[in-house]
Scaffold this active site. Sequence first.
Site, PDB file in Angstrom:
ATOM      1  N   THR A  63       0.850  -1.185   0.000  1.00 19.31           N
ATOM      2  CA  THR A  63       0.000   0.000   0.000  1.00 19.31           C
ATOM      3  C   THR A  63       0.888   1.237   0.000  1.00 19.31           C
ATOM      4  O   THR A  63       2.116   1.134  -0.022  1.00 19.31           O
ATOM      5  CB  THR A  63      -0.922   0.022   1.232  1.00 19.31           C
ATOM      6  OG1 THR A  63      -0.143   0.361   2.405  1.00 19.31           O
ATOM      7  CG2 THR A  63      -1.589  -1.332   1.452  1.00 19.31           C
ATOM      8  N   CYS A  64       0.270   2.407   0.055  1.00 21.61           N
ATOM      9  CA  CYS A  64       1.061   3.633   0.047  1.00 21.61           C
ATOM     10  C   CYS A  64       1.848   3.807   1.342  1.00 21.61           C
ATOM     11  O   CYS A  64       2.863   4.506   1.369  1.00 21.61           O
ATOM     12  CB  CYS A  64       0.162   4.848  -0.183  1.00 21.61           C
ATOM     13  SG  CYS A  64      -1.161   5.024   1.034  1.00 21.61           S
ATOM     14  N   SER A 121      -2.013   1.844  11.937  1.00 20.74           N
ATOM     15  CA  SER A 121      -2.214   2.802  10.851  1.00 20.74           C
ATOM     16  C   SER A 121      -1.889   4.218  11.303  1.00 20.74           C
ATOM     17  O   SER A 121      -1.921   4.533  12.502  1.00 20.74           O
ATOM     18  CB  SER A 121      -3.658   2.754  10.349  1.00 20.74           C
ATOM     19  OG  SER A 121      -3.984   1.468   9.861  1.00 20.74           O
ATOM     20  N   ASP A 127     -10.416   2.195   8.340  1.00 20.10           N
ATOM     21  CA  ASP A 127     -11.084   1.010   7.795  1.00 20.10           C
ATOM     22  C   ASP A 127     -10.395   0.415   6.570  1.00 20.10           C
ATOM     23  O   ASP A 127     -10.587  -0.760   6.270  1.00 20.10           O
ATOM     24  CB  ASP A 127     -12.522   1.371   7.400  1.00 20.10           C
ATOM     25  CG  ASP A 127     -13.350   1.794   8.601  1.00 20.10           C
ATOM     26  OD1 ASP A 127     -13.276   1.113   9.626  1.00 20.10           O
ATOM     27  OD2 ASP A 127     -14.051   2.809   8.508  1.00 20.10           O
ATOM     28  N   GLN A 128      -9.614   1.212   5.871  1.00 18.40           N
ATOM     29  CA  GLN A 128      -9.101   0.813   4.567  1.00 18.40           C
ATOM     30  C   GLN A 128      -8.208  -0.425   4.636  1.00 18.40           C
ATOM     31  O   GLN A 128      -8.193  -1.245   3.725  1.00 18.40           O
ATOM     32  CB  GLN A 128      -8.326   1.983   3.965  1.00 18.40           C
ATOM     33  CG  GLN A 128      -8.137   1.897   2.469  1.00 18.40           C
ATOM     34  CD  GLN A 128      -7.501   3.166   1.925  1.00 18.40           C
ATOM     35  OE1 GLN A 128      -7.196   4.092   2.666  1.00 18.40           O
ATOM     36  NE2 GLN A 128      -7.292   3.203   0.634  1.00 18.40           N
ATOM     37  N   MET A 205      -6.160   6.057  -1.787  1.00 17.18           N
ATOM     38  CA  MET A 205      -6.892   7.137  -1.124  1.00 17.18           C
ATOM     39  C   MET A 205      -7.823   7.844  -2.094  1.00 17.18           C
ATOM     40  O   MET A 205      -8.939   8.220  -1.738  1.00 17.18           O
ATOM     41  CB  MET A 205      -5.893   8.130  -0.523  1.00 17.18           C
ATOM     42  CG  MET A 205      -5.025   7.549   0.558  1.00 17.18           C
ATOM     43  SD  MET A 205      -5.900   7.225   2.089  1.00 17.18           S
ATOM     44  CE  MET A 205      -5.863   8.838   2.842  1.00 17.18           C
TER      45      MET A 205
END
Length: 283
Positions: A63-64, A121, A127-128, A205
């Site tokens: 992910t980022c 996080s 939630d992602q 995002m």
Amino acid sequence: MILRQINMIQMRWNMDITMVGIDYTDAGLDIRGKFSYTKREQEKTITALRKKEGISGCILLSTCNRTELVLSRTREWEREERSLFCELKGQSVEEYGSYLHLRRGMDAVKDLFALAGGLKSQILGEDQILTQMKDAADFSRKFFGTDKILETLFRMAVTAGKEIKTNINLPSSNRSAPLAAISGLEQKGAAFKGERCLVIGNGAMGKLTAQLLLDRGADVTVTIRRYRSGIVDVPVEAARIDYSKRYEKLRNAAMFFRQRQVQTQQSRRINWMRVRCRRIRFS
């Protein structure tokens, strides 16, 4: 209870769990970018790992904010995981090994569960990450990368993550930067239905921002950049324009959304959502 079940599975199948990776607490975006993966790169990496002696299963999460490689290993495994992690991206472990974290056994399991709960996080409880973990497991399964222990582990982690979000009152009620930005506008009386909104960026995002706006009835356009993978993943209901044409679209947009990354005094990189309102309608 869940951790005890995982421990029993490990003992039964004579396997061990290893989690090696890099995230926003380890390094800045310039370093993390060297270990990011496109979908096509993930496919090749999963296929290659499954052929290595001592690896029973693998799941790659990219992910980022992080790249995590989760392995289930058999007794035959003899490699050092940081070295493997760097090798997969053609990087030197001598140069980048100090940026990586490595967890084995129950430490890896606990860390994965905390990750699923949004406790690792940048925005506490977002939630992602649940969707990202589920997608990573599904993608690995598609190319025969998972095994029984990883299937069980990720299923339990996702379930635990859902329970955390349901039963624990985390300090932040807005669990992602896009949701925080949009909810903040709604609290001020903003109405999105029918408004022309421009989302700059088609990463994770940007995709989430577009979907949140679509759910509220907005007319959404997303800027697109072509990556090496050739894969563009944005909600099908959103219009698309090339990133180079974003200024043309801005003239008619009621508001635009753009993710930014800033450096804090504590040397932590955090994401926030920049919102510019031009002609916003308040109810």
